[in-house]
Design a protein around this motif. Structure first.
Motif, PDB file in Angstrom:
ATOM      1  N   ALA A   1       0.972  -1.188   0.044  1.00 44.83           N
ATOM      2  CA  ALA A   1      -0.172  -0.151  -0.036  1.00 44.83           C
ATOM      3  C   ALA A   1       0.881   1.266  -0.199  1.00 44.83           C
ATOM      4  CB  ALA A   1      -0.747   0.048   1.119  1.00 44.83           C
ATOM      5  N   GLY A   2       0.304   2.414  -0.488  1.00 41.74           N
ATOM      6  CA  GLY A   2       1.106   3.536  -0.507  1.00 41.74           C
ATOM      7  C   GLY A   2       0.209   4.677   0.235  1.00 41.74           C
TER       8      GLY A   2
ATOM      9  N   GLY B   1      -4.445   7.550   1.136  1.00 44.98           N
ATOM     10  CA  GLY B   1      -3.740   6.281   0.582  1.00 44.98           C
ATOM     11  C   GLY B   1      -4.510   5.320   0.472  1.00 44.98           C
ATOM     12  N   GLY B   2      -3.866   4.149  -0.006  1.00 44.09           N
ATOM     13  CA  GLY B   2      -4.436   2.811   0.210  1.00 44.09           C
ATOM     14  C   GLY B   2      -3.529   1.717  -0.590  1.00 44.09           C
TER      15      GLY B   2
ATOM     16  N   ALA C   1      -0.247   5.826  -3.939  1.00 45.04           N
ATOM     17  CA  ALA C   1      -0.579   6.925  -3.025  1.00 45.04           C
ATOM     18  C   ALA C   1      -1.149   8.281  -3.794  1.00 45.04           C
ATOM     19  CB  ALA C   1       0.903   7.206  -2.465  1.00 45.04           C
ATOM     20  N   LEU C   2      -0.621   8.518  -5.047  1.00 44.77           N
ATOM     21  CA  LEU C   2      -1.056   9.544  -5.595  1.00 44.77           C
ATOM     22  C   LEU C   2      -2.578   9.213  -6.371  1.00 44.77           C
ATOM     23  CD1 LEU C   2       2.096  10.577  -7.797  1.00 44.77           C
ATOM     24  CD2 LEU C   2       1.247  11.835  -5.954  1.00 44.77           C
ATOM     25  N   ARG C   3      -3.121   8.379  -6.724  1.00 47.72           N
ATOM     26  CA  ARG C   3      -4.115   7.919  -7.344  1.00 47.72           C
ATOM     27  C   ARG C   3      -5.057   8.010  -6.013  1.00 47.72           C
ATOM     28  NH1 ARG C   3      -6.710   3.667  -6.262  1.00 47.72           N
ATOM     29  NH2 ARG C   3      -5.032   2.457  -5.652  1.00 47.72           N
ATOM     30  N   GLU C   4      -4.849   7.314  -4.860  1.00 45.54           N
ATOM     31  CA  GLU C   4      -5.634   7.172  -3.753  1.00 45.54           C
ATOM     32  C   GLU C   4      -5.875   8.923  -3.295  1.00 45.54           C
ATOM     33  OE1 GLU C   4      -7.608   5.191  -2.131  1.00 45.54           O
ATOM     34  OE2 GLU C   4      -6.937   3.115  -2.990  1.00 45.54           O
TER      35      GLU C   4
ATOM     36  N   THR D   1       3.731   1.989   2.499  1.00 47.74           N
ATOM     37  CA  THR D   1       4.965   3.041   2.089  1.00 47.74           C
ATOM     38  C   THR D   1       4.587   4.303   2.232  1.00 47.74           C
ATOM     39  OG1 THR D   1       5.943   1.146   0.899  1.00 47.74           O
ATOM     40  CG2 THR D   1       6.614   3.402   0.684  1.00 47.74           C
ATOM     41  N   PRO D   2       5.235   5.124   3.243  1.00 44.77           N
ATOM     42  CA  PRO D   2       4.644   6.514   3.278  1.00 44.77           C
ATOM     43  C   PRO D   2       5.419   7.349   2.063  1.00 44.77           C
ATOM     44  CG  PRO D   2       5.239   5.689   5.375  1.00 44.77           C
ATOM     45  CD  PRO D   2       5.800   4.656   4.317  1.00 44.77           C
TER      46      PRO D   2
END
Length: 199
Positions: free
Chosen positions: A43-44, A75-76, A89-92, A122-123
């Motif tokens: 996940a991001g 995120g997700g 991360a960007l999409r979520e 992952t942050p």
């Protein structure tokens, strides 16, 4: 263009990212080892700082299956169409808070964090370029708010608390801010960032 606070923040975050660090886990503060032979789902999450240098956080909807009602970074999980955790991360973040991926300057990523729900989270650190008006995704996000960098970056903002979870006492980090109870995986990864910033 980045604002003056963001330019300073970019330098601080880049220095923090250059400091070696090990992956973290929701099991860091407990005696028992994490369950073995568990396949973690990638996940991001996006730790994005706005024009004032404030971190954008969300309060998750109470109806969600994972981490309902908790304070979280947008995120997700990584979907099949995502190239990696950064893309997820960007999409979520686009879906959850209406942040255009083109507005985000990615600075790098922190080591993955293992959650009790078996995600390898992952942050991803980034800066938001230009004006941004948050838009909460219905059914997913109850509220969007920001927290000053000074609160996030100060190790003294964090403390350890505990609660009974599935029959066992579990310790976890918290970093309360006003009415917002930042805790669990979100507080853990932000605490790790604060330690690197202070190094």
């Amino acid at each position: 263009m980045l604002t003056a606070p963001q330019t300073l923040l970019r330098d601080q975050l880049r220095r923090a990212l250059s400091t070696p660090a090990a992956p973290s886990s929701d099991y860091d503060l407990v005696q028992a080892a994490p369950p073995a032979e568990v396949e973690l789902r990638p996940a991001g999450v996006l730790a994005a700082f706005d024009r004032q240098g404030r971190l954008v956080l969300t309060k998750r909807a109470s109806s969600l299956r994972h981490h309902p009602g908790q304070i979280a970074l947008p995120g997700g999980k990584v979907d099949p169409g995502d190239a990696d955790e950064v893309a997820a991360a960007l999409r979520e973040a686009h879906e959850e808070i209406g942040l255009d991926p083109a507005q985000v300057e990615i600075l790098g990523s922190l080591p993955p964090h293992r959650t009790v729900t078996n995600f390898a989270m992952t942050p991803v650190l980034g800066l938001i370029r230009g004006e941004f008006t948050p838009r909460a995704e219905a059914g997913e996000v109850e509220e969007i708010f920001t927290v000053p960098f000074a609160h996030i970056a100060d190790p003294a903002s964090y403390r350890i608390e505990r609660r009974l979870w599935r029959g066992d006492w579990r310790n976890y980090y918290v970093a309360p801010y006003g009415p917002y109870y930042i805790w669990g995986a979100t507080a853990r990864v932000l605490h790790a960032l604060a330690l690197r910033l202070a190094a």
